[in-house]
Motif scaffolding. Structure first.
Motif, PDB file in Angstrom:
ATOM      1  N   LYS B  81       0.811  -1.214   0.000  1.00  0.00           N
ATOM      2  CA  LYS B  81       0.000   0.000   0.000  1.00  0.00           C
ATOM      3  C   LYS B  81       0.850   1.273   0.000  1.00  0.00           C
ATOM      4  O   LYS B  81       0.324   2.382  -0.182  1.00  0.00           O
ATOM      5  CB  LYS B  81      -0.929   0.020   1.218  1.00  0.00           C
ATOM      6  N   ASP B  82       2.166   1.132   0.206  1.00  0.00           N
ATOM      7  CA  ASP B  82       3.048   2.297   0.156  1.00  0.00           C
ATOM      8  C   ASP B  82       3.368   2.718  -1.277  1.00  0.00           C
ATOM      9  O   ASP B  82       4.008   3.759  -1.487  1.00  0.00           O
ATOM     10  CB  ASP B  82       4.358   2.006   0.904  1.00  0.00           C
ATOM     11  N   SER B  83       2.945   1.924  -2.252  1.00  0.00           N
ATOM     12  CA  SER B  83       3.118   2.313  -3.652  1.00  0.00           C
ATOM     13  C   SER B  83       2.297   3.578  -3.899  1.00  0.00           C
ATOM     14  O   SER B  83       1.068   3.567  -3.792  1.00  0.00           O
ATOM     15  CB  SER B  83       2.640   1.188  -4.581  1.00  0.00           C
ATOM     16  N   ALA B  84       2.995   4.663  -4.215  1.00  0.00           N
ATOM     17  CA  ALA B  84       2.347   5.971  -4.350  1.00  0.00           C
ATOM     18  C   ALA B  84       3.409   6.957  -4.822  1.00  0.00           C
ATOM     19  O   ALA B  84       4.582   6.614  -4.964  1.00  0.00           O
ATOM     20  CB  ALA B  84       1.766   6.437  -3.011  1.00  0.00           C
ATOM     21  N   SER B  85       2.968   8.191  -5.042  1.00  0.00           N
ATOM     22  CA  SER B  85       3.914   9.277  -5.291  1.00  0.00           C
ATOM     23  C   SER B  85       4.186  10.006  -3.982  1.00  0.00           C
ATOM     24  O   SER B  85       3.270  10.183  -3.171  1.00  0.00           O
ATOM     25  CB  SER B  85       3.355  10.263  -6.325  1.00  0.00           C
ATOM     26  N   TYR B  86       5.432  10.400  -3.793  1.00  0.00           N
ATOM     27  CA  TYR B  86       5.828  11.119  -2.582  1.00  0.00           C
ATOM     28  C   TYR B  86       6.314  12.507  -2.995  1.00  0.00           C
ATOM     29  O   TYR B  86       7.246  12.638  -3.778  1.00  0.00           O
ATOM     30  CB  TYR B  86       6.888  10.328  -1.817  1.00  0.00           C
ATOM     31  N   LEU B  87       5.644  13.520  -2.464  1.00  0.00           N
ATOM     32  CA  LEU B  87       5.892  14.894  -2.862  1.00  0.00           C
ATOM     33  C   LEU B  87       6.670  15.620  -1.781  1.00  0.00           C
ATOM     34  O   LEU B  87       6.260  15.635  -0.615  1.00  0.00           O
ATOM     35  CB  LEU B  87       4.565  15.636  -3.098  1.00  0.00           C
ATOM     36  N   CYS B  88       7.774  16.224  -2.181  1.00  0.00           N
ATOM     37  CA  CYS B  88       8.564  17.080  -1.301  1.00  0.00           C
ATOM     38  C   CYS B  88       8.124  18.518  -1.559  1.00  0.00           C
ATOM     39  O   CYS B  88       7.947  18.918  -2.722  1.00  0.00           O
ATOM     40  CB  CYS B  88      10.040  16.890  -1.643  1.00  0.00           C
ATOM     41  N   ALA B  89       7.900  19.281  -0.508  1.00  0.00           N
ATOM     42  CA  ALA B  89       7.399  20.644  -0.675  1.00  0.00           C
ATOM     43  C   ALA B  89       8.056  21.565   0.337  1.00  0.00           C
ATOM     44  O   ALA B  89       8.260  21.183   1.496  1.00  0.00           O
ATOM     45  CB  ALA B  89       5.878  20.676  -0.501  1.00  0.00           C
ATOM     46  N   VAL B  90       8.361  22.778  -0.088  1.00  0.00           N
ATOM     47  CA  VAL B  90       9.013  23.763   0.780  1.00  0.00           C
ATOM     48  C   VAL B  90       8.126  24.991   0.909  1.00  0.00           C
ATOM     49  O   VAL B  90       7.694  25.552  -0.105  1.00  0.00           O
ATOM     50  CB  VAL B  90      10.394  24.168   0.217  1.00  0.00           C
ATOM     51  N   ASN B  91       7.847  25.386   2.146  1.00  0.00           N
ATOM     52  CA  ASN B  91       7.184  26.665   2.370  1.00  0.00           C
ATOM     53  C   ASN B  91       8.266  27.736   2.315  1.00  0.00           C
ATOM     54  O   ASN B  91       9.201  27.737   3.113  1.00  0.00           O
ATOM     55  CB  ASN B  91       6.465  26.668   3.711  1.00  0.00           C
ATOM     56  N   THR B  92       8.117  28.650   1.362  1.00  0.00           N
ATOM     57  CA  THR B  92       9.162  29.655   1.157  1.00  0.00           C
ATOM     58  C   THR B  92       8.886  30.932   1.940  1.00  0.00           C
ATOM     59  O   THR B  92       9.629  31.905   1.821  1.00  0.00           O
ATOM     60  CB  THR B  92       9.312  29.976  -0.336  1.00  0.00           C
ATOM     61  N   GLY B  93       7.828  30.915   2.723  1.00  0.00           N
ATOM     62  CA  GLY B  93       7.477  32.086   3.507  1.00  0.00           C
ATOM     63  C   GLY B  93       6.080  32.540   3.169  1.00  0.00           C
ATOM     64  O   GLY B  93       5.641  32.452   2.028  1.00  0.00           O
ATOM     65  N   GLY B  94       5.374  33.014   4.153  1.00  0.00           N
ATOM     66  CA  GLY B  94       4.025  33.499   3.903  1.00  0.00           C
ATOM     67  C   GLY B  94       3.124  32.405   3.389  1.00  0.00           C
ATOM     68  O   GLY B  94       3.015  31.346   3.978  1.00  0.00           O
ATOM     69  N   PHE B  95       2.514  32.664   2.263  1.00  0.00           N
ATOM     70  CA  PHE B  95       1.481  31.776   1.769  1.00  0.00           C
ATOM     71  C   PHE B  95       1.961  30.834   0.676  1.00  0.00           C
ATOM     72  O   PHE B  95       1.155  30.122   0.093  1.00  0.00           O
ATOM     73  CB  PHE B  95       0.318  32.610   1.218  1.00  0.00           C
ATOM     74  N   LYS B  96       3.232  30.830   0.386  1.00  0.00           N
ATOM     75  CA  LYS B  96       3.706  30.067  -0.765  1.00  0.00           C
ATOM     76  C   LYS B  96       4.384  28.769  -0.363  1.00  0.00           C
ATOM     77  O   LYS B  96       5.325  28.753   0.422  1.00  0.00           O
ATOM     78  CB  LYS B  96       4.683  30.896  -1.595  1.00  0.00           C
ATOM     79  N   THR B  97       3.892  27.679  -0.912  1.00  0.00           N
ATOM     80  CA  THR B  97       4.541  26.385  -0.789  1.00  0.00           C
ATOM     81  C   THR B  97       4.860  25.892  -2.187  1.00  0.00           C
ATOM     82  O   THR B  97       3.986  25.858  -3.058  1.00  0.00           O
ATOM     83  CB  THR B  97       3.638  25.375  -0.061  1.00  0.00           C
ATOM     84  N   ILE B  98       6.121  25.523  -2.403  1.00  0.00           N
ATOM     85  CA  ILE B  98       6.557  25.037  -3.715  1.00  0.00           C
ATOM     86  C   ILE B  98       6.736  23.535  -3.622  1.00  0.00           C
ATOM     87  O   ILE B  98       7.355  23.037  -2.677  1.00  0.00           O
ATOM     88  CB  ILE B  98       7.874  25.702  -4.127  1.00  0.00           C
TER      89      ILE B  98
END
Lengths: 113, 109
Positions: B81-98
Protein backbone atom coordinates in the motif's frame (compact mmCIF):
# COMPACT_ATOMS: atom_id res chain seq x y z
CA UNK A 1 -12.00 11.51 4.30
CA UNK A 2 -9.93 14.69 4.51
CA UNK A 3 -12.70 17.15 5.27
CA UNK A 4 -12.23 18.94 1.95
CA UNK A 5 -14.70 18.16 -0.82
CA UNK A 6 -14.63 19.17 -4.46
CA UNK A 7 -17.27 19.04 -7.17
CA UNK A 8 -17.44 17.97 -9.85
CA UNK A 9 -14.85 15.20 -9.75
CA UNK A 10 -14.61 15.07 -13.52
CA UNK A 11 -15.40 17.76 -16.09
CA UNK A 12 -15.19 17.85 -19.86
CA UNK A 13 -15.70 21.22 -21.51
CA UNK A 14 -15.26 22.92 -24.83
CA UNK A 15 -13.11 25.97 -25.26
CA UNK A 16 -16.14 28.26 -25.48
CA UNK A 17 -17.89 26.91 -22.37
CA UNK A 18 -18.15 28.50 -18.94
CA UNK A 19 -18.02 26.23 -15.93
CA UNK A 20 -17.23 26.48 -12.22
CA UNK A 21 -15.35 24.25 -9.82
CA UNK A 22 -16.46 24.18 -6.21
CA UNK A 23 -14.50 23.43 -3.05
CA UNK A 24 -15.83 23.19 0.49
CA UNK A 25 -13.86 22.56 3.66
CA UNK A 26 -15.39 21.31 6.90
CA UNK A 27 -12.27 21.77 9.05
CA UNK A 28 -12.79 25.30 10.34
CA UNK A 29 -9.71 26.51 8.47
CA UNK A 30 -9.08 30.11 7.46
CA UNK A 31 -6.93 29.68 4.37
CA UNK A 32 -7.87 28.04 1.08
CA UNK A 33 -5.82 27.31 -2.03
CA UNK A 34 -6.20 26.33 -5.68
CA UNK A 35 -3.47 24.22 -7.27
CA UNK A 36 -3.04 22.86 -10.78
CA UNK A 37 -1.46 19.42 -11.19
CA UNK A 38 -0.42 18.42 -14.71
CA UNK A 39 1.03 15.04 -15.58
CA UNK A 40 4.62 14.62 -14.37
CA UNK A 41 4.80 18.24 -13.28
CA UNK A 42 4.90 19.74 -9.78
CA UNK A 43 1.79 21.09 -8.19
CA UNK A 44 1.47 24.72 -9.23
CA UNK A 45 -0.01 27.17 -6.76
CA UNK A 46 -2.67 29.29 -8.46
CA UNK A 47 -4.48 31.30 -5.77
CA UNK A 48 -4.52 31.68 -2.01
CA UNK A 49 -7.29 33.15 0.11
CA UNK A 50 -6.87 33.94 3.79
CA UNK A 51 -9.97 35.01 5.73
CA UNK A 52 -11.78 35.43 2.37
CA UNK A 53 -9.16 37.84 1.05
CA UNK A 54 -7.01 36.90 -1.92
CA UNK A 55 -3.36 36.97 -0.87
CA UNK A 56 -1.70 35.24 -3.81
CA UNK A 57 -2.30 35.21 -7.55
CA UNK A 58 0.54 33.28 -9.07
CA UNK A 59 0.40 34.96 -12.49
CA UNK A 60 -2.65 32.94 -13.44
CA UNK A 61 -4.36 33.81 -16.77
CA UNK A 62 -7.59 35.75 -16.44
CA UNK A 63 -9.59 32.87 -17.96
CA UNK A 64 -9.37 31.44 -14.41
CA UNK A 65 -11.36 33.53 -11.95
CA UNK A 66 -11.47 32.58 -8.25
CA UNK A 67 -14.18 33.47 -5.78
CA UNK A 68 -14.19 33.01 -2.01
CA UNK A 69 -17.55 34.01 -0.49
CA UNK A 70 -16.59 32.75 2.99
CA UNK A 71 -13.80 30.80 4.70
CA UNK A 72 -15.48 27.47 3.97
CA UNK A 73 -16.13 27.82 0.24
CA UNK A 74 -13.91 28.44 -2.74
CA UNK A 75 -14.85 28.53 -6.41
CA UNK A 76 -12.84 28.57 -9.60
CA UNK A 77 -14.75 30.00 -12.54
CA UNK A 78 -13.54 28.86 -15.94
CA UNK A 79 -14.14 30.48 -19.32
CA UNK A 80 -12.59 30.22 -22.78
CA UNK A 81 -10.06 27.65 -21.61
CA UNK A 82 -7.37 26.12 -23.78
CA UNK A 83 -6.55 22.40 -24.22
CA UNK A 84 -3.32 22.92 -22.24
CA UNK A 85 -5.47 23.82 -19.24
CA UNK A 86 -6.48 20.16 -18.99
CA UNK A 87 -5.20 18.98 -15.61
CA UNK A 88 -6.19 17.97 -12.11
CA UNK A 89 -7.31 20.99 -10.09
CA UNK A 90 -6.79 20.54 -6.38
CA UNK A 91 -8.24 22.60 -3.60
CA UNK A 92 -6.58 22.69 -0.18
CA UNK A 93 -7.11 24.38 3.16
CA UNK A 94 -5.03 25.12 6.23
CA UNK A 95 -5.62 26.65 9.63
CA UNK A 96 -3.43 29.61 8.85
CA UNK A 97 -1.44 30.07 5.67
CA UNK A 98 2.03 30.22 7.18
CA UNK A 99 3.93 26.96 7.62
CA UNK A 100 0.79 24.98 8.18
CA UNK A 101 -0.09 21.54 6.90
CA UNK A 102 -2.44 21.74 3.98
CA UNK A 103 -5.38 19.37 3.63
CA UNK A 104 -6.28 18.56 0.06
CA UNK A 105 -9.53 17.72 -1.61
CA UNK A 106 -9.78 14.85 -4.13
CA UNK A 107 -9.48 17.20 -7.09
CA UNK A 108 -11.43 17.87 -10.26
CA UNK A 109 -10.08 16.15 -13.37
CA UNK A 110 -10.63 18.69 -16.16
CA UNK A 111 -10.44 17.94 -19.86
CA UNK A 112 -10.68 20.83 -22.32
CA UNK A 113 -11.54 19.84 -25.87
CA UNK B 1 15.03 30.69 -9.07
CA UNK B 2 13.12 28.18 -7.00
CA UNK B 3 13.90 24.54 -7.54
CA UNK B 4 13.02 21.27 -5.84
CA UNK B 5 14.56 18.04 -7.16
CA UNK B 6 13.61 14.50 -6.36
CA UNK B 7 14.00 11.24 -8.30
CA UNK B 8 11.22 10.49 -10.75
CA UNK B 9 10.74 6.84 -9.88
CA UNK B 10 12.00 4.25 -7.42
CA UNK B 11 11.31 0.55 -6.97
CA UNK B 12 11.70 -1.40 -3.73
CA UNK B 13 10.71 -4.76 -2.32
CA UNK B 14 8.02 -5.43 0.24
CA UNK B 15 9.50 -5.48 3.75
CA UNK B 16 12.57 -3.48 2.74
CA UNK B 17 13.66 0.09 3.54
CA UNK B 18 13.67 2.89 0.97
CA UNK B 19 15.05 6.42 1.14
CA UNK B 20 13.62 9.14 -1.10
CA UNK B 21 15.88 12.17 -1.42
CA UNK B 22 14.91 15.77 -2.02
CA UNK B 23 17.18 18.75 -2.66
CA UNK B 24 15.93 22.30 -2.78
CA UNK B 25 17.07 25.78 -3.70
CA UNK B 26 14.54 28.39 -2.66
CA UNK B 27 14.56 32.09 -1.93
CA UNK B 28 13.15 31.49 1.54
CA UNK B 29 12.63 28.57 3.88
CA UNK B 30 9.89 28.15 6.43
CA UNK B 31 9.78 24.37 6.63
CA UNK B 32 9.75 21.28 4.45
CA UNK B 33 6.80 18.93 4.00
CA UNK B 34 6.41 15.43 2.65
CA UNK B 35 3.06 14.37 1.22
CA UNK B 36 1.89 11.00 -0.07
CA UNK B 37 -0.37 10.84 -3.11
CA UNK B 38 -1.95 7.62 -4.35
CA UNK B 39 -2.98 7.57 -7.98
CA UNK B 40 -6.19 9.49 -8.52
CA UNK B 41 -6.34 10.68 -4.93
CA UNK B 42 -5.53 13.80 -2.94
CA UNK B 43 -2.08 14.36 -1.43
CA UNK B 44 -2.03 13.59 2.29
CA UNK B 45 0.39 14.98 4.87
CA UNK B 46 3.22 12.75 6.08
CA UNK B 47 5.76 14.95 7.84
CA UNK B 48 7.03 18.45 8.51
CA UNK B 49 10.62 19.50 9.30
CA UNK B 50 11.70 23.02 10.11
CA UNK B 51 14.81 22.28 12.21
CA UNK B 52 17.77 20.09 11.25
CA UNK B 53 17.56 16.47 12.22
CA UNK B 54 15.40 13.43 12.05
CA UNK B 55 11.68 13.27 12.78
CA UNK B 56 10.30 9.79 13.28
CA UNK B 57 6.68 8.83 12.96
CA UNK B 58 6.01 5.11 12.95
CA UNK B 59 7.37 3.48 9.80
CA UNK B 60 8.11 6.88 8.26
CA UNK B 61 10.99 9.20 9.14
CA UNK B 62 12.05 12.48 7.60
CA UNK B 63 15.42 14.19 7.79
CA UNK B 64 16.41 17.77 7.10
CA UNK B 65 19.71 19.57 6.61
CA UNK B 66 19.05 23.24 5.98
CA UNK B 67 22.72 24.07 5.30
CA UNK B 68 22.78 21.48 2.52
CA UNK B 69 19.29 22.16 1.20
CA UNK B 70 18.58 18.46 1.59
CA UNK B 71 15.90 16.22 2.98
CA UNK B 72 15.01 12.57 2.78
CA UNK B 73 11.98 10.47 3.56
CA UNK B 74 12.73 7.02 4.95
CA UNK B 75 10.10 4.31 4.69
CA UNK B 76 10.67 1.11 6.69
CA UNK B 77 9.00 -2.29 6.49
CA UNK B 78 7.56 -1.43 3.11
CA UNK B 79 4.05 -2.57 2.34
CA UNK B 80 2.30 -2.86 -1.01
CA UNK B 81 0.00 0.00 0.00
CA UNK B 82 3.05 2.30 0.16
CA UNK B 83 3.12 2.31 -3.65
CA UNK B 84 2.35 5.97 -4.35
CA UNK B 85 3.91 9.28 -5.29
CA UNK B 86 5.83 11.12 -2.58
CA UNK B 87 5.89 14.89 -2.86
CA UNK B 88 8.56 17.08 -1.30
CA UNK B 89 7.40 20.64 -0.68
CA UNK B 90 9.01 23.76 0.78
CA UNK B 91 7.18 26.66 2.37
CA UNK B 92 9.16 29.65 1.16
CA UNK B 93 7.48 32.09 3.51
CA UNK B 94 4.03 33.50 3.90
CA UNK B 95 1.48 31.78 1.77
CA UNK B 96 3.71 30.07 -0.76
CA UNK B 97 4.54 26.38 -0.79
CA UNK B 98 6.56 25.04 -3.72
CA UNK B 99 6.25 21.38 -4.62
CA UNK B 100 8.64 18.99 -6.31
CA UNK B 101 7.38 16.86 -9.18
CA UNK B 102 7.11 13.85 -6.91
CA UNK B 103 8.77 10.44 -6.71
CA UNK B 104 6.70 7.47 -7.83
CA UNK B 105 7.47 4.51 -5.59
CA UNK B 106 6.67 1.01 -6.76
CA UNK B 107 6.68 -1.69 -4.09
CA UNK B 108 6.99 -5.20 -5.46
CA UNK B 109 6.31 -8.49 -3.73
Amino acid sequence: ETGVTQTPRHLVMGMTNKKSLKCEQHLGHNAMYWYKQSAKKPLELMFVYNFKEQTENNSVPSRFSPECPNSSHLFLHLHTLQPEDSALYLCASSQEAVSETQYFGPGTRLLVL
Amino acid sequence: GQNIDQPTEMTATEGAIVQINCTYQTSGFNGLFWYQQHAGEAPTFLSYNVLDGLEEKGRFSSFLSRSKGYSYLLLKELQMKDSASYLCAVNTGGFKTIFGAGTRLFVKA
